[in-house]
Design a protein around this motif. Structure first.
Motif, mmCIF file in Angstrom:
data_model
loop_
_atom_site.group_PDB
_atom_site.id
_atom_site.type_symbol
_atom_site.label_atom_id
_atom_site.label_comp_id
_atom_site.label_asym_id
_atom_site.label_seq_id
_atom_site.Cartn_x
_atom_site.Cartn_y
_atom_site.Cartn_z
ATOM 1 N N VAL B 167 -17.943 21.007 19.577
ATOM 2 C CA VAL B 167 -19.151 20.682 18.797
ATOM 3 C C VAL B 167 -19.301 21.672 17.649
ATOM 4 O O VAL B 167 -19.588 21.286 16.506
ATOM 5 C CB VAL B 167 -20.397 20.692 19.710
ATOM 6 N N VAL B 168 -19.074 22.957 17.925
ATOM 7 C CA VAL B 168 -19.198 23.980 16.877
ATOM 8 C C VAL B 168 -18.220 23.696 15.737
ATOM 9 O O VAL B 168 -18.564 23.762 14.553
ATOM 10 C CB VAL B 168 -18.939 25.387 17.481
ATOM 11 N N LEU B 169 -17.015 23.297 16.116
ATOM 12 C CA LEU B 169 -15.999 22.989 15.115
ATOM 13 C C LEU B 169 -16.413 21.777 14.269
ATOM 14 O O LEU B 169 -16.299 21.772 13.039
ATOM 15 C CB LEU B 169 -14.673 22.704 15.830
ATOM 16 N N ILE B 170 -16.898 20.743 14.980
ATOM 17 C CA ILE B 170 -17.322 19.535 14.261
ATOM 18 C C ILE B 170 -18.489 19.844 13.322
ATOM 19 O O ILE B 170 -18.515 19.390 12.171
ATOM 20 C CB ILE B 170 -17.702 18.418 15.261
ATOM 21 N N ILE B 171 -19.435 20.641 13.833
ATOM 22 C CA ILE B 171 -20.589 20.998 12.992
ATOM 23 C C ILE B 171 -20.111 21.742 11.735
ATOM 24 O O ILE B 171 -20.561 21.474 10.617
ATOM 25 C CB ILE B 171 -21.600 21.864 13.780
ATOM 26 N N PHE B 172 -19.159 22.646 11.935
ATOM 27 C CA PHE B 172 -18.641 23.414 10.804
ATOM 28 C C PHE B 172 -18.088 22.492 9.716
ATOM 29 O O PHE B 172 -18.474 22.571 8.557
ATOM 30 C CB PHE B 172 -17.553 24.380 11.288
ATOM 31 N N PHE B 173 -17.200 21.562 10.141
ATOM 32 C CA PHE B 173 -16.577 20.705 9.131
ATOM 33 C C PHE B 173 -17.569 19.728 8.532
ATOM 34 O O PHE B 173 -17.538 19.470 7.327
ATOM 35 C CB PHE B 173 -15.371 19.959 9.728
ATOM 36 N N SER B 174 -18.474 19.206 9.350
ATOM 37 C CA SER B 174 -19.415 18.243 8.763
ATOM 38 C C SER B 174 -20.392 18.933 7.827
ATOM 39 O O SER B 174 -20.804 18.357 6.816
ATOM 40 C CB SER B 174 -20.145 17.485 9.874
ATOM 41 N N MET B 175 -20.734 20.205 8.129
ATOM 42 C CA MET B 175 -21.619 20.922 7.208
ATOM 43 C C MET B 175 -20.880 21.232 5.919
ATOM 44 O O MET B 175 -21.474 21.231 4.828
ATOM 45 C CB MET B 175 -22.154 22.215 7.843
ATOM 46 N N MET B 176 -19.579 21.480 6.028
ATOM 47 C CA MET B 176 -18.777 21.681 4.833
ATOM 48 C C MET B 176 -18.791 20.424 3.974
ATOM 49 O O MET B 176 -18.948 20.473 2.755
ATOM 50 C CB MET B 176 -17.321 22.005 5.221
ATOM 51 N N LEU B 177 -18.649 19.279 4.662
ATOM 52 C CA LEU B 177 -18.700 18.007 3.947
ATOM 53 C C LEU B 177 -20.055 17.820 3.292
ATOM 54 O O LEU B 177 -20.160 17.375 2.146
ATOM 55 C CB LEU B 177 -18.422 16.853 4.915
ATOM 56 N N ALA B 178 -21.093 18.169 4.039
ATOM 57 C CA ALA B 178 -22.443 18.013 3.506
ATOM 58 C C ALA B 178 -22.653 18.910 2.293
ATOM 59 O O ALA B 178 -23.306 18.535 1.317
ATOM 60 C CB ALA B 178 -23.465 18.338 4.594
ATOM 61 N N LYS B 179 -22.051 20.080 2.351
ATOM 62 C CA LYS B 179 -22.164 20.995 1.212
ATOM 63 C C LYS B 179 -21.413 20.406 0.026
ATOM 64 O O LYS B 179 -21.842 20.514 -1.118
ATOM 65 C CB LYS B 179 -21.557 22.365 1.599
ATOM 66 N N GLY B 180 -20.330 19.733 0.313
ATOM 67 C CA GLY B 180 -19.520 19.149 -0.748
ATOM 68 C C GLY B 180 -18.198 19.861 -0.857
ATOM 69 O O GLY B 180 -18.138 21.037 -1.222
ATOM 70 N N LEU B 181 -17.166 19.176 -0.499
ATOM 71 C CA LEU B 181 -15.830 19.756 -0.573
ATOM 72 C C LEU B 181 -15.103 19.180 -1.777
ATOM 73 O O LEU B 181 -15.271 18.001 -2.112
ATOM 74 C CB LEU B 181 -15.023 19.425 0.692
ATOM 75 N N GLY B 182 -14.278 20.010 -2.398
ATOM 76 C CA GLY B 182 -13.454 19.518 -3.483
ATOM 77 C C GLY B 182 -12.377 18.611 -2.935
ATOM 78 O O GLY B 182 -12.051 18.651 -1.748
ATOM 79 N N ARG B 183 -11.858 17.744 -3.838
ATOM 80 C CA ARG B 183 -10.834 16.805 -3.382
ATOM 81 C C ARG B 183 -9.637 17.534 -2.800
ATOM 82 O O ARG B 183 -9.079 17.134 -1.798
ATOM 83 C CB ARG B 183 -10.365 15.932 -4.551
ATOM 84 N N LYS B 184 -9.270 18.607 -3.499
ATOM 85 C CA LYS B 184 -8.129 19.406 -3.061
ATOM 86 C C LYS B 184 -8.359 19.927 -1.635
ATOM 87 O O LYS B 184 -7.459 19.867 -0.792
ATOM 88 C CB LYS B 184 -7.935 20.613 -3.992
#
Lengths: 592, 373
Positions: B167-184
């Motif tokens: 769950v911690v891992l998923i939260i990390f990546f989804s929050m990154m997505l929410a923040k906005g990740l570059g295409r790269k």
């Protein structure tokens, strides 16, 4: 712009979440609506357990109301593999006193669902049951199942008639007759237990209980109480039976006693016997092997399945035939010089010195062979056949205890067909004294004796008290003939020179006829012969002579002379039968 | 610090509050039904305990609504350090439950630090992310991962509390997505993921405990051994399926009380509910969760600052992850990972932590109008 982009992102995430939500809904629909009914069934069977409640079997009584059997619980340790934890196998094996591999094999060997119980150990004692019950909670899925089995109160006594219970065989399991019987139940496998199984069996009940996953009973939901099987009152007299069994003392042989006026079986011994309790508790391999390997064949039902030359007991039939055919009368005398010569053959009388001039009465009393050679010669084998079969010899009596042999009464046609040879007069001599081709089972001889005693009615032997008599045929002989013969039979026992004097009783007047059936061709003094070559000893009897209430045949294999070996058994059996009821019950109590 | 004024009440997020309260009440009812002992006078006191925890949870919620969530950013670092230390303490001297060390005993109370750690982690990550420029590139992502995620992740795996770790891992990546990740960055993550999958899979597999392996096997083929490892899944499906359309009725379920269903009042509580309330009730319950999640997303969109946005996103994704994994597992479409259903499953620490999380969500929404402050 940033918020705009943010909003787009949120919308996208929202769609993904809604898509996931829809997947859950589809799955729910699949499980609960499309497959719901199926899962409902599974959950019901998860929760409900149907337990068969064995019906108490009907009790079997003897003719005087003495119980011969009792119902006893039969405990089995069973396991539901689906609830069991495999790590506990070692502990479980120890608890049951079994080998670990054996337990494991039974658990994994089942082809049923993991939620149907597997029998691990059967026939537990009370002590074992208590021991297991106390530790059951440590072994999820372990339970004690109870079935009904039998205790045979008289053990070996009457075992061939009463029979025993055993597990249903695979063939029986397929038989529609046993459709309502639980597959693990005991059913009658021999004797009366088998014959009247349907009557005795009753109807098994059912208990539907709610259980938790550990198999613990939560509550009783439904109960169909079992219906006890019907009781059965046999015609057998256990006092007679016990006395006879004791008198045989394990020697191979048989006794059949009937009530002359009804055909009811009063006594039925096939010796040596076996203990039916061994079967009812689940016979083990060693026990079975020692039983089936016994050279005295305890499992052989001698009373109906062994046939022997009737020896001099056949002279009863000969006497009746001679009188009825008119070839002799009471005054006809024959001079016995210890044998007769016929061509180059010599046919001896058992008394080498001869009987002198004998009439029918003395010929029967002293069992003169020469007299009956003469009767046979005058009658011819076909007339002997006629009268012998009128008394039921040569054909099965119809006693419903299993495969019955029919014995043999020869005639000229039979000789021609079976032996492809004509009949010789010499053979008539031999057969006239119950040797040669003639043979009969003990039950046939009892039936014959019974018909002679009752005035000529041949009844089918019956096993239940108060059954309607089944008249097979009437011998159609004059009462005067039978009276004359019966008077002679009384003399056999009661006159000083009678061959059956040993059977003389102070209680009642016994009439009878001894017989010594040759096993080997040449007659020798029996005491010099090894046991297996010794003659078979016969005694047929009825009592009281004035108004016969019992007729019987006794055979002791290789017993030697009928008068000394078989007659005492008959006497003891008859005297036991004549005892007043209270005395019988007393005796039975002492024995138990 | 505490500002419960008229405006706070006026803008209070009643939707989120009502939803979590409703779910919790349903949860207590279901705990009662699941733990009732048929045929026994004395009833299990678990539902009472859960009710007490509900009251404590409500207090927690009120406390976490009452102050401006900005305060959370100020205590994020010390809270995070405390959280990591507590995880370490559990590792060293924790109480073993279910073959894993997750508990710390404080006198009569035993609590699971990992339950609170998720929230602390979200606060810390939100604080960290709010200083980053969007979109986040790969270097920043890796940096964030190693600074904030790596240590607690390893400790959670070690406990082992695989559920929370994932769950911690998923939260990390989804929050990154929410923040906005570059295409790269997205492409890199996918690439690294694909390349390392076989290795990772292998390491994960050999590193798994037997019961964890069994769960995965059972997920792939539940019928393989209905009495063994697939038992949980099968019994859960039987419970859910046997509910049919309208359910067996409250207190008429049998799979739970008769113990066919393991973990009936914790991880598999949804199965107990679905058995008694059927498809109809299940859809209603799931809709409440959907409402909670969508409302959280909306809060994420409407939050007045980046910290609030990240915080709302993290909490929402956390609920979302728990919800889907737990219900999916109960319905047999996800592997059995021992994670509870938020607000429903029995467990005091989890309930309190969930109410606090909900409180933070409400806080963010209530104070979304920056003009007033």
């Amino acid at each position: 712009m940033l918020t705009e982009k943010n909003g787009e992102k949120v919308r996208l995430i929202g769609y993904v979440i809604i898509a996931g939500f829809l997947i859950l809904l589809i799955r729910l629909w699949q499980l609960q609506v499309l497959q719901g009914a199926e899962y409902r069934k599974v959950s019901e069977s998860n929760r409900l357990r149907v337990i068969g409640v064995p019906a108490p079997r009907g009790i079997i009584f003897d003719r005087n109301g003495i119980p011969l059997v009792k119902n006893i619980p039969y405990f089995c340790a069973s396991l539901i593999p689906g609830e069991f934890d495999e790590h506990l196998v070692a502990g479980l094996a120890q608890l049951l006193g079994m080998k670990e591999e054996e337990v494991e094999e039974k658990i994994t060997g089942t082809r049923e669902s993991p939620f149907s119980p597997v029998r691990l150990k059967e026939g537990l004692t009370f002590k074992e049951v208590n021991y297991i019950e106390a530790r059951r909670s440590d072994f999820p899925g372990l339970m004690i199942e109870i079935e009904a089995s039998r205790g045979y109160l008289f053990g070996k006594t009457g075992a061939h008639l009463i029979g025993y219970l055993g597990r249903m065989t695979p063939a029986q399991a397929k038989n529609p007759e046993f459709r309502d019987v639980p597959p693990d139940a005991f059913i009658g496998q021999w004797g009366v237990e088998k014959l009247y199984d349907k009557w005795l069996r009753g109807t098994a009940g059912q208990k539907v209980i709610e259980v938790d996953a550990l198999g613990r009973e939560i509550r009783l939901l439904k109960e169909n109480p079992p219906v006890k099987g019907s009781d059965l009152t046999l015609s057998l007299d256990i006092a007679l039976e016990s006395a006879a069994e004791k008198a045989f003392d394990g020697r191979p042989g048989a006794l059949v006693a009937m009530q002359p006026d009804t055909g009811e079986i009063l006594g039925y011994v096939s010796s040596p016997s076996f203990d039916p309790n061994m079967f009812a508790k689940g016979i083990n391999r060693d026990e079975w092997e020692s039983l089936s390997g016994d050279k005295n064949l305890p499992m052989l039902n001698r009373a109906i399945q062994s046939q022997y030359p009737p020896g001099s007991t056949f002279k009863i039939v000969m006497a009746i035939a001679g009188l009825e055919a008119g070839v002799i009368d009471g005054q006809t005398k024959v001079d016995c010089k210890g044998g007769i010569s016929f061509g180059k053959w010599h046919f001896g009388c058992w008394r080498k010195g001869g009987h002198g001039l004998v009439s029918l009465h003395r010929a029967l009393v002293e069992s003169c062979d020469v007299y009956f050679y003469e009767v046979g010669k005058r009658l011819g084998i076909d007339r002997i056949y006629d009268y012998a079969t009128r008394f039921g010899l040569g054909r099965p009596t119809g006693i419903p205890l299993g495969a019955e042999r029919k014995g043999l009464i020869p005639n000229t046609r039979w000789k021609l067909e079976a032996r492809k040879a004509p009949w010789y007069l010499g053979e008539t001599f031999v057969n006239s004294i119950g040797q040669g081709y003639v043979s009969a089972t003990p039950v046939q001889m009892a039936e014959m004796m019974s018909a002679v005693a009752n005035g000529g009615s041949v009844y089918r032997p019956l096993l239940l008290k108060g059954s309607k008599p089944v008249l097979l045929r009437n011998a159609g002989v004059k009462p005067s003939t039978l009276d004359e013969v019966k008077a002679a039979l009384k003399g056999v026992v009661n006159e000083p020179s009678g061959t059956g004097w040993v059977a003389k009783s102070g209680v009642t007047t016994i009439g009878g006829k001894t017989g010594t059936a040759q096993v080997v061709g040449i007659r020798k003094e029996s005491k010099y012969l090894s046991e297996k070559h010794r003659d078979h000893a016969w005694f047929v009897a009825f009592a009281p002579v004035e108004k016969p209430d019992i007729a019987m045949s006794v055979l002791v294999e290789h017993g030697g002379h009928g008068g000394s070996t078989a007659a005492p058994i008959a006497k003891k059996a008859i005297e036991a039968y004549m005892l007043p009821l209270e005395k019988k019950k007393e005796l039975i109590d002492v024995q138990n | 610090m505490f500002r419960i004024d008229r405006r706070t009440l006026q803008n209070f997020d009643w939707v989120t509050f009502t939803t979590v309260l409703a779910i919790s009440v349903i949860g207590i009812m279901t705990v009662f039904s699941a733990t009732r002992q048929p045929g026994v006078e004395a009833q299990s006191p678990l539902f009472i305990k859960q009710a007490v925890w509900l009251v404590i949870g409500l207090l927690g919620l009120v406390v976490f609504v009452s102050f401006d969530y900005i305060w959370l950013s100020r205590i994020s670092l010390p809270a995070y350090i405390t959280g990591v230390v507590l995880l370490a303490v559990v590792l060293v001297m924790g109480k073993t439950g279910m073959g894993a060390q997750r508990w710390i005993s404080l006198g009569p109370i035993a609590f699971q630090p990992s339950e609170f750690f998720k929230l602390i982690f979200i606060v810390m990550l939100s604080q960290y992310l709010s200083f980053l420029r969007s979109p986040v590139n790969i270097g920043m992502l890796l940096k964030a991962f190693f600074i904030i995620v790596f240590l607690p992740f390893v400790m959670l795996v070690k406990q082992p509390d695989l559920g929370t770790a994932i769950v911690v891992l998923i939260i990390f990546f989804s929050m990154m997505l929410a923040k906005g990740l570059g295409r790269k960055a997205v492409a890199m993550i996918v690439l690294i993921g694909l390349v390392s999958l076989p290795f990772l899979g292998n390491i994960m597999w050999t590193g798994l405990k037997d019961y964890q392996k069994n769960r995965l096997i059972a997920f792939i083929d539940p019928q393989a051994d209905p009495s063994g490892i697939g038992y949980h899944i099968n019994q859960s499906k039987v419970a859910v399926g046997s509910g049919e359309f309208f359910g067996k009725g409250f207190l008429h379920g049998t799979q739970g009380p008769f113990r066919f269903l393991p973990e009936r009042h914790t991880d598999f509580i949804f199965a107990v509910f679905a058995e008694e309330w059927g498809f109809f009730g299940s859809v209603c319950l799931l809709s409440l969760y959907l409402m909670l999640i969508l409302r959280g997303l909306d809060t994420f969109r409407k939050a007045k600052d980046d910290f609030g946005r990240m915080l709302a996103a993290g909490i929402t994704f956390m609920f979302c992850t728990y919800f889907f994994v737990n219900v999916g597992m109960t319905l047999g479409i996800m592997p059995v990972v021992g994670i509870p259903l938020p607000f429903m499953s029995y467990g005091g620490t989890a309930l309190l932590s969930n109410f606090i999380s909900a409180g933070v969500l409400i806080n963010i929404r209530t104070r979304r109008f920056s003009l007033f402050y």
